[in-house]
Design an enzyme around this catalytic site. Sequence first.
Site, PDB file in Angstrom:
ATOM      1  CG  HIS A 153      -2.095  -0.927   1.044  1.00 46.08           C
ATOM      2  ND1 HIS A 153      -1.953  -2.287   0.917  1.00 46.08           N
ATOM      3  CD2 HIS A 153      -3.430  -0.672   0.966  1.00 46.08           C
ATOM      4  CE1 HIS A 153      -3.148  -2.838   0.769  1.00 46.08           C
ATOM      5  NE2 HIS A 153      -4.061  -1.880   0.795  1.00 46.08           N
TER       6      HIS A 153
ATOM      7  CB  ALA B   3     -11.768  -0.664   2.701  1.00 45.27           C
ATOM      8  CG  HIS B   4      -7.603  -0.775  -0.023  1.00 49.72           C
ATOM      9  ND1 HIS B   4      -6.746  -1.852  -0.026  1.00 49.72           N
ATOM     10  CD2 HIS B   4      -8.717  -1.198  -0.659  1.00 49.72           C
ATOM     11  CE1 HIS B   4      -7.320  -2.872  -0.650  1.00 49.72           C
ATOM     12  NE2 HIS B   4      -8.511  -2.499  -1.035  1.00 49.72           N
ATOM     13  CG  ASN B   5      -7.451   2.218  -3.349  1.00 53.92           C
ATOM     14  OD1 ASN B   5      -6.471   2.861  -2.977  1.00 53.92           O
ATOM     15  ND2 ASN B   5      -7.360   1.001  -3.851  1.00 53.92           N
TER      16      ASN B   5
ATOM     17  CB  SER C 213     -12.108   0.663  -5.105  1.00 53.64           C
ATOM     18  OG  SER C 213     -10.734   0.340  -4.983  1.00 53.64           O
TER      19      SER C 213
END
Length: 360
Positions: A210, A251-253, A271
């Site tokens: 990441h 969460a990520h993005n 995402s």
Amino acid sequence: MNSAGTRPLSASEIAALTGGRLVGPGTTTVAGIAPLERAGPGDLSFLAAPRYVPYFQRTSASVVLVAPALEAPAHEGGGGPETRIIVADPYAALLVVLPVLYPQEVWEPGVHPSAVVGRGATWQEPVEIGAHAVLGRGVQLGRNVRIGAGCVLGDGVAVGDDSQLYPRVTLYAGTAVGKRVIVHAGAVIGSDGFGYIPGKDGEAHRKIPHVGRCLVGDDIEIGANTCIDRGSVDDTVIGSGTKIDNLVHIAHNVRIGARCLIMAQAGIAGSCQVEDDVIIGGQAGVADHITIGRGARLLVQSGTIADIPPGATLFGTLARPHREYLRGQAALYRLAKIVGDLEDLVTTKPGVTPDRSPDQ
């Protein structure tokens, strides 16, 4: 009675602060705030909804902020406090009174001797850095920033003016926090997201590095023990004015728009795009790569695996348009009775009345 404020306020002072219309003695004083059903002498309370009129009639509060539409019902029902202040919006009036009755604690600038400050860390005075806080290399703090005890700020973290981190907040390296941001105890911002390439034929799962950041805008509040992941190859972004409750996972993005409200235990997978003014209820879940349109509402415990159009209100798991879900549930309850009647038709011999109670 609620805990008392710094000094008592008279009803006439409250009316002046809120622009309200005083009914009753202006000399009546209050030193605390409490809901109608628990308020006692010396408390200020509020009446903003019709269903609370009976509580108003029985309350022991000394002064009550009353919405104009409820002035007549409160008066006609009898009882209730003699001193009332008629205000356009009792909740908005409370926001004016609270800081006066309960002034914020005065904080003391300075760096605690036990704090660890990395090479190249800078700040604009005044700031407060609490006991056992750790600032990594190149950390940048704006003016009036308060860093609570035990906070950890990784290398290159930036925190804007007038922001406050409560104890034990962790900001991973590269995280940027805007101005006037409040982060409550135990929150973790900028940690790695849950990203792996699944192993095949007994092989180990391989971690995806990441390298993105977590960017938090201005005027944001983040609740206790909430976790916001850094981006994998993109940035995770929280838009200005958004308020996030305790125990939320982003969460990520993920990209959250402006002025969103995200309640406790909600989870937003990687995402996702959450547009401006969205409300996500408690324990709601959003699958990855979903877009939630501007102004949409995802009600409590809803789960969705598809895009949500702007302005929609969804409920249920899997989440459906709110009215459609409620109609479906009502149909299921009616179906239970119909199934019982069908069973009677099939199993009962001609001329014999089935022995069924209405509840069966």
